[in-house]
Design an enzyme around this catalytic site. Structure first.
Site, PDB file in Angstrom:
ATOM      1  N   SER A 239       0.842  -1.192   0.000  1.00 45.47           N
ATOM      2  CA  SER A 239       0.000   0.000   0.000  1.00 45.47           C
ATOM      3  C   SER A 239       0.876   1.240   0.000  1.00 45.47           C
ATOM      4  O   SER A 239       1.998   1.227   0.509  1.00 45.47           O
ATOM      5  CB  SER A 239      -0.895  -0.010   1.240  1.00 45.47           C
ATOM      6  OG  SER A 239      -1.476   1.262   1.449  1.00 45.47           O
ATOM      7  N   SER A 240       0.339   2.315  -0.525  1.00 47.99           N
ATOM      8  CA  SER A 240       1.081   3.577  -0.541  1.00 47.99           C
ATOM      9  C   SER A 240       1.309   4.138   0.853  1.00 47.99           C
ATOM     10  O   SER A 240       2.150   5.029   1.038  1.00 47.99           O
ATOM     11  CB  SER A 240       0.333   4.619  -1.383  1.00 47.99           C
ATOM     12  OG  SER A 240      -0.953   4.876  -0.841  1.00 47.99           O
ATOM     13  N   CYS A 241       0.597   3.600   1.858  1.00 46.42           N
ATOM     14  CA  CYS A 241       0.774   4.105   3.225  1.00 46.42           C
ATOM     15  C   CYS A 241       2.122   3.715   3.822  1.00 46.42           C
ATOM     16  O   CYS A 241       2.463   4.142   4.924  1.00 46.42           O
ATOM     17  CB  CYS A 241      -0.356   3.631   4.128  1.00 46.42           C
ATOM     18  SG  CYS A 241      -0.347   1.865   4.477  1.00 46.42           S
TER      19      CYS A 241
ATOM     20  N   TYR B  99      -0.835  -0.797  10.063  1.00 45.81           N
ATOM     21  CA  TYR B  99      -0.930  -1.514   8.796  1.00 45.81           C
ATOM     22  C   TYR B  99       0.312  -1.259   7.946  1.00 45.81           C
ATOM     23  O   TYR B  99       0.875  -2.179   7.342  1.00 45.81           O
ATOM     24  CB  TYR B  99      -2.179  -1.058   8.049  1.00 45.81           C
ATOM     25  CG  TYR B  99      -2.389  -1.732   6.709  1.00 45.81           C
ATOM     26  CD1 TYR B  99      -2.868  -3.030   6.633  1.00 45.81           C
ATOM     27  CD2 TYR B  99      -2.131  -1.052   5.517  1.00 45.81           C
ATOM     28  CE1 TYR B  99      -3.085  -3.648   5.407  1.00 45.81           C
ATOM     29  CE2 TYR B  99      -2.337  -1.654   4.283  1.00 45.81           C
ATOM     30  CZ  TYR B  99      -2.813  -2.949   4.239  1.00 45.81           C
ATOM     31  OH  TYR B  99      -3.011  -3.550   3.026  1.00 45.81           O
TER      32      TYR B  99
ATOM     33  N   LYS C 141       3.187  -3.923   6.338  1.00 43.87           N
ATOM     34  CA  LYS C 141       3.485  -3.989   4.916  1.00 43.87           C
ATOM     35  C   LYS C 141       4.961  -3.692   4.620  1.00 43.87           C
ATOM     36  O   LYS C 141       5.555  -4.284   3.702  1.00 43.87           O
ATOM     37  CB  LYS C 141       2.579  -3.031   4.140  1.00 43.87           C
ATOM     38  CG  LYS C 141       1.143  -3.512   4.038  1.00 43.87           C
ATOM     39  CD  LYS C 141       1.076  -4.849   3.296  1.00 43.87           C
ATOM     40  CE  LYS C 141      -0.314  -5.398   3.184  1.00 43.87           C
ATOM     41  NZ  LYS C 141      -0.360  -6.698   2.479  1.00 43.87           N
TER      42      LYS C 141
ATOM     43  N   HIS D 265     -12.888   1.961   3.106  1.00 39.70           N
ATOM     44  CA  HIS D 265     -12.084   3.113   2.740  1.00 39.70           C
ATOM     45  C   HIS D 265     -12.985   4.232   2.199  1.00 39.70           C
ATOM     46  O   HIS D 265     -14.189   4.054   2.030  1.00 39.70           O
ATOM     47  CB  HIS D 265     -11.040   2.714   1.702  1.00 39.70           C
ATOM     48  CG  HIS D 265      -9.940   1.871   2.277  1.00 39.70           C
ATOM     49  ND1 HIS D 265      -9.878   0.507   2.087  1.00 39.70           N
ATOM     50  CD2 HIS D 265      -8.872   2.191   3.042  1.00 39.70           C
ATOM     51  CE1 HIS D 265      -8.817   0.026   2.714  1.00 39.70           C
ATOM     52  NE2 HIS D 265      -8.194   1.016   3.306  1.00 39.70           N
TER      53      HIS D 265
END
Length: 316
Positions: free
Chosen positions: A108-110, A137, A141, A180
């Site tokens: 994920s971009s997070c 999260y 990742k 989301h």
């Protein structure tokens, strides 16, 4: 890649996994494998090993994760960190143990710092603090990305990580307690429209900027990674275009047909100010998205309406 290759898709019933399954089937792959979480708990290492030994996959695509929005991340930090690490660690370690030829890890971009320069480049990983509202999260990742990098570096195996921007599409999660922003807006605007175009209350100021990728485009990126040996370990996947949450709300409101007012609850958090992905690496090797945002939202809303009974939309 041989169309008869044994491919295991972890999380094949989810939004991303099901899109990958559909795309691979369309492309002629005939030996796809998936198993529900009721039959295989990916948090259980022994169970994962037994299953993988049974099917002997040539490729593993990890689209399995415990996911959710800001509220879920804030309320369940332990579960978001621990369960996601358990899932990915078991899959990665067992893939290495069994000699799986290719492993595609989806993140994920997070994973990138909260205030990293925009657009986000792969090289910004671990250069500054994360966004607090989804750090649990994100940390999980990041460990998955680094595990794949370590195996690639030490054992020269074709393990690669794809970091998608915000994904949406058919088979999305429309539960308002865990979804989301985009699917949550679709449901809120739809329910408000059905309630005589009632006021819709949305979180934050509406000012943060976000990028969104239709899930079928993400699936196409996975197939691209499957069929090519990518030269690096980490790639961003997105559109390279973003818009404000306020602009997103206006688009969804128009597509749904809601004509009431929107109120922004500024007591609620905004999250990261901006998360635009630098996708030049993926472009340079030949992949690019195809579905524009409005078309993707229209397709998603159509699917939502077709499956509305499954979401138990509140009757007014």
């Amino acid at each position: 890649m041989d169309k008869n290759s044994v491919i295991y898709i972890a999380g094949h019933k989810g939004m991303v996994g099901s899109a990958i399954w559909r795309t691979l089937t369309k492309e002629g792959y005939v030996n796809l494998n998936g198993i529900s979480s009721r039959k295989l708990d990916l948090r259980n290492q022994k169970a994962v090993r037994n299953y993988l030994q049974k099917i002997q996959p040539d490729v593993i695509i990890d689209a399995a994760a415990k996911v959710g929005g800001i509220l879920a991340n804030n309320n369940f930090p332990y579960e978001f960190l621990m369960e996601n690490m358990q899932i990915q660690n078991n899959l990665i370690s067992e893939a290495h143990y069994l000699g799986v030829k290719k492993f595609i890890f989806l993140g994920s971009s997070c994973i990138y710092p909260k205030l990293a320069p925009q657009p986000l480049k792969e090289e910004y990983l671990l250069t500054a603090p994360l966004e607090a509202t989804n750090e649990w999260y994100a940390l999980a990742k990041i460990t998955g990305v680094k595990l794949c990098e370590a195996i690639r570096k030490q054992y020269e195996k074709d393990f690669v990580s794809l970091m998608p921007t915000n994904l949406y599409g058919t088979h999305d999660n429309f539960d308002l307690t865990s979804s989301h922003v985009l699917p949550a807006m679709i449901r809120k605007f739809h329910e408000a429209k059905e309630n005589n175009n009632a006021v819709v209350v949305l979180w934050g100021t509406g000012k943060p900027m976000r990028e969104f990728l239709f899930v079928d485009d993400m699936a196409a990126a996975v197939v691209f990674a499957l069929e090519n040996e990518l030269p690096d370990y980490l790639y961003n996947v997105g559109t390279g275009e973003d818009l404000t949450i306020n602009e997103l709300a206006t688009i969804i409101q128009k597509i749904v047909g809601h004509t009431g007012d929107i109120i922004w609850d500024t007591t609620k958090p905004d999250g990261t100010p901006r998360k635009l992905m630098d996708i030049s690496k993926m472009h340079s090797i030949g992949w690019k998205h195809k579905v524009d945002l409005e078309t993707g939202i229209q397709k998603t809303y159509k699917w939502f309406l077709e499956n509305i009974e499954d979401f138990k939309v509140k009757e007014f």
